[in-house]
Design a protein around this motif. Structure first.
Motif, mmCIF file in Angstrom:
data_model
loop_
_atom_site.group_PDB
_atom_site.id
_atom_site.type_symbol
_atom_site.label_atom_id
_atom_site.label_comp_id
_atom_site.label_asym_id
_atom_site.label_seq_id
_atom_site.Cartn_x
_atom_site.Cartn_y
_atom_site.Cartn_z
ATOM 1 N N TYR A 28 34.655 43.703 44.402
ATOM 2 C CA TYR A 28 34.796 44.324 45.718
ATOM 3 C C TYR A 28 33.494 44.963 46.204
ATOM 4 N N SER A 29 33.228 44.734 47.487
ATOM 5 C CA SER A 29 32.129 45.412 48.179
ATOM 6 C C SER A 29 32.685 46.068 49.435
ATOM 7 N N PHE A 30 32.566 47.396 49.527
ATOM 8 C CA PHE A 30 32.924 48.103 50.760
ATOM 9 C C PHE A 30 31.820 47.880 51.785
ATOM 10 N N MET A 41 27.748 42.121 54.995
ATOM 11 C CA MET A 41 28.376 41.103 54.150
ATOM 12 C C MET A 41 27.376 40.059 53.683
ATOM 13 N N GLN A 42 26.374 39.774 54.490
ATOM 14 C CA GLN A 42 25.330 38.833 54.085
ATOM 15 C C GLN A 42 24.531 39.351 52.897
ATOM 16 N N ARG A 43 24.486 40.663 52.720
ATOM 17 C CA ARG A 43 23.678 41.280 51.666
ATOM 18 C C ARG A 43 24.513 41.829 50.504
ATOM 19 N N ALA A 44 25.826 41.841 50.661
ATOM 20 C CA ALA A 44 26.697 42.383 49.623
ATOM 21 C C ALA A 44 26.740 41.455 48.412
ATOM 22 N N LYS A 45 26.981 42.031 47.261
ATOM 23 C CA LYS A 45 26.999 41.272 46.012
ATOM 24 C C LYS A 45 28.402 40.854 45.593
ATOM 25 N N GLY A 46 29.431 41.446 46.181
ATOM 26 C CA GLY A 46 30.797 41.115 45.812
ATOM 27 C C GLY A 46 31.269 39.815 46.427
ATOM 28 N N ASN A 47 32.478 39.390 46.037
ATOM 29 C CA ASN A 47 33.062 38.176 46.603
ATOM 30 C C ASN A 47 34.306 38.484 47.442
ATOM 31 N N TYR A 48 34.609 39.771 47.574
ATOM 32 C CA TYR A 48 35.685 40.179 48.478
ATOM 33 C C TYR A 48 35.251 41.481 49.146
ATOM 34 N N PHE A 49 35.216 41.446 50.486
ATOM 35 C CA PHE A 49 34.669 42.554 51.253
ATOM 36 C C PHE A 49 35.797 43.454 51.782
ATOM 37 N N LEU A 50 35.619 44.748 51.636
ATOM 38 C CA LEU A 50 36.566 45.734 52.149
ATOM 39 C C LEU A 50 35.892 46.467 53.305
ATOM 40 N N ILE A 51 36.338 46.185 54.511
ATOM 41 C CA ILE A 51 35.674 46.642 55.730
ATOM 42 C C ILE A 51 36.372 47.882 56.248
ATOM 43 N N LEU A 52 35.599 48.946 56.429
ATOM 44 C CA LEU A 52 36.153 50.225 56.885
ATOM 45 C C LEU A 52 35.341 50.760 58.054
ATOM 46 N N ASP A 53 35.989 51.534 58.918
ATOM 47 C CA ASP A 53 35.263 52.343 59.889
ATOM 48 C C ASP A 53 34.772 53.606 59.181
ATOM 49 N N SER A 54 33.740 54.216 59.721
ATOM 50 C CA SER A 54 33.186 55.414 59.084
ATOM 51 C C SER A 54 34.094 56.621 59.226
ATOM 52 N N ASP A 55 35.062 56.560 60.169
ATOM 53 C CA ASP A 55 35.920 57.720 60.401
ATOM 54 C C ASP A 55 37.240 57.642 59.627
ATOM 55 N N VAL A 56 37.199 57.043 58.430
ATOM 56 C CA VAL A 56 38.391 57.028 57.591
ATOM 57 C C VAL A 56 38.118 57.784 56.291
ATOM 58 N N ASP A 96 43.114 35.587 52.278
ATOM 59 C CA ASP A 96 41.668 35.664 52.511
ATOM 60 C C ASP A 96 41.282 36.765 53.479
ATOM 61 N N CYS A 97 42.276 37.328 54.160
ATOM 62 C CA CYS A 97 42.013 38.438 55.072
ATOM 63 C C CYS A 97 43.259 39.305 55.128
ATOM 64 N N PHE A 98 43.114 40.575 54.809
ATOM 65 C CA PHE A 98 44.265 41.465 54.856
ATOM 66 C C PHE A 98 43.972 42.676 55.737
ATOM 67 N N GLY A 99 45.031 43.320 56.168
ATOM 68 C CA GLY A 99 44.927 44.586 56.868
ATOM 69 C C GLY A 99 45.854 45.590 56.233
ATOM 70 N N LYS A 127 34.739 36.372 50.696
ATOM 71 C CA LYS A 127 33.394 35.856 50.967
ATOM 72 C C LYS A 127 33.473 34.446 51.533
ATOM 73 N N GLU A 128 34.411 33.650 51.012
ATOM 74 C CA GLU A 128 34.574 32.281 51.510
ATOM 75 C C GLU A 128 34.951 32.272 52.981
ATOM 76 N N ALA A 129 35.907 33.128 53.369
ATOM 77 C CA ALA A 129 36.335 33.183 54.761
ATOM 78 C C ALA A 129 35.193 33.635 55.665
ATOM 79 N N PHE A 130 34.387 34.578 55.184
ATOM 80 C CA PHE A 130 33.234 35.037 55.963
ATOM 81 C C PHE A 130 32.228 33.912 56.172
ATOM 82 N N GLU A 131 31.936 33.183 55.113
ATOM 83 C CA GLU A 131 30.923 32.131 55.210
ATOM 84 C C GLU A 131 31.377 30.989 56.109
ATOM 85 N N VAL A 132 32.663 30.676 56.102
ATOM 86 C CA VAL A 132 33.168 29.582 56.933
ATOM 87 C C VAL A 132 33.194 29.972 58.409
#
Length: 335
Positions: free
Chosen positions: A5-7, A78-93, A113-116, A166-171
């Motif tokens: 995981y990469s936040f 995400m282009q620079r992250a080392k993980g294979n699954y990205f956890l995307i957050l807003d800064s106000d959480v 491949d994408c969750f909320g 990561k796969e979904a991001f790259e596609v």
């Protein structure tokens, strides 16, 4: 798949929020390493000093770039992250201690491949923040997650609390330049390409949202402007529920005008609705004050979104204007 995981967190002039988010990350109960990628989106008031305070507590990377909006900043991270699954957050959480464990368990039981995930109000939030949270998440309004089994396996995640492989991001190439609306746009593109999206009900974050009425109105107004653009881009994605706030405010205006003809029952229905809303919010939050504020928040939400939706629908459907020409403020140019 062994998930690493990469936040991914874009920030813009919000060092205090960054501090609170990172502090909550240090308290996560999770037995594997994870990465934190902070992308400073051209801020004048940066989080650089904040990051230094957490370098020995978290595996953290910090990047400063020219301002290009949250979507492009997430892509940058995400282009620079080392993980294979990205956890995307807003800064106000703020994250509960079990957030990452709940995400991992949810993906283990029902991989997508994408969750909320849902959001809620933390006990430390202001009364206005709690009221806005109610208006944005309650089943009595059009906001929030429509839970239940139907929503779990076909859900449009929102980027304040979102996962992406990561796969979904790259596609897909990630997020587009529109904001807000970059997250449902990505979700709809993922669906067309055959990727699975889902809701993880227990992956909850505490979301501050906007802290005053003017900012809240501007936010929901932009949401209203954006939806007809997405409907135009993604044929077949339109739903009748998107019209509800516009119908609500139109009906309110008609009911108010009807009182001049001594017709009061229509306005009475609105009064009844607001009374039910007030009681529900008061009971949930255990505060009559927040209950009253929740009524105000809902009125702002409906009028802001509804007016924006009507205006944008006319522009997109009748005038058929190019979205970027009609609403340039909704689009970020590449940095």
């Amino acid at each position: 798949m062994n998930r690493e995981y990469s936040f991914i967190v874009p920030v813009y002039n919000r060092p205090q929020e960054t501090t609170e988010l990172l502090q909550s990350m240090t308290a996560l109960n999770f037995n594997r390493n994870f990465e934190v990628v902070i992308i400073e989106d051209g801020s004048s008031h940066t989080s650089k000093e904040v990051i230094k305070e957490f370098e020995d507590k978290l595996h953290i990377s910090y990047y400063f770039k020219d301002n290009s909006g949250p979507g492009k900043s997430r892509n940058y991270g995400m282009q620079r992250a080392k993980g294979n699954y990205f956890l995307i957050l807003d800064s106000d959480v703020i994250l509960p201690e079990d957030y990452l464990a709940q995400v991992d368990e949810g993906l283990e039981n029902n991989y997508c491949d994408c969750f909320g995930g849902p959001d809620g109000a933390h006990k430390t939030f202001s009364n206005i923040q709690k009221a806005i949270d109610f208006s944005m998440t309650s089943f009595l309004t059009t906001g929030g997650i429509r839970g239940g089994k139907k929503a779990v396996n076909k859900f449009q995640p929102r980027s304040f609390n979102m996962g992406l492989s990561k796969e979904a991001f790259e596609v897909t190439g990630g997020f587009g330049s529109i904001h807000p609306g970059e997250d449902p746009d990505l979700s709809l593109r993922l669906e067309k390409l055959g990727f699975k999206t889902c809701l993880i009900p227990k992956a909850v974050v505490f979301h501050k949202r906007r802290i005053d009425w003017e900012k809240f109105y501007n936010q929901v107004h932009k949401f209203g402007l954006t939806r007809p653009i997405l409907n135009r881009w993604h044929k077949g994605s339109s739903k009748i529920t998107y019209w509800f706030p516009s119908i609500f405010i139109t009906g309110f205006v008609i009911s108010a005008m009807a009182t001049r003809l001594d017709i009061w029952w229509m306005l009475g229905l609105y009064v009844l609705y607001f009374l039910i809303l007030f009681l529900a919010a008061s009971i949930k939050t255990k505060s009559l004050r927040i209950g009253l504020l929740a009524v105000i928040a809902t009125i702002i939400q409906f009028f802001g979104y509804g007016y924006g939706f009507i205006k944008s629908s006319y522009t997109m459907l009748i005038r058929k204007t190019d979205p970027e020409e009609a609403y340039p403020g909704l689009f970020f140019k590449d940095a």
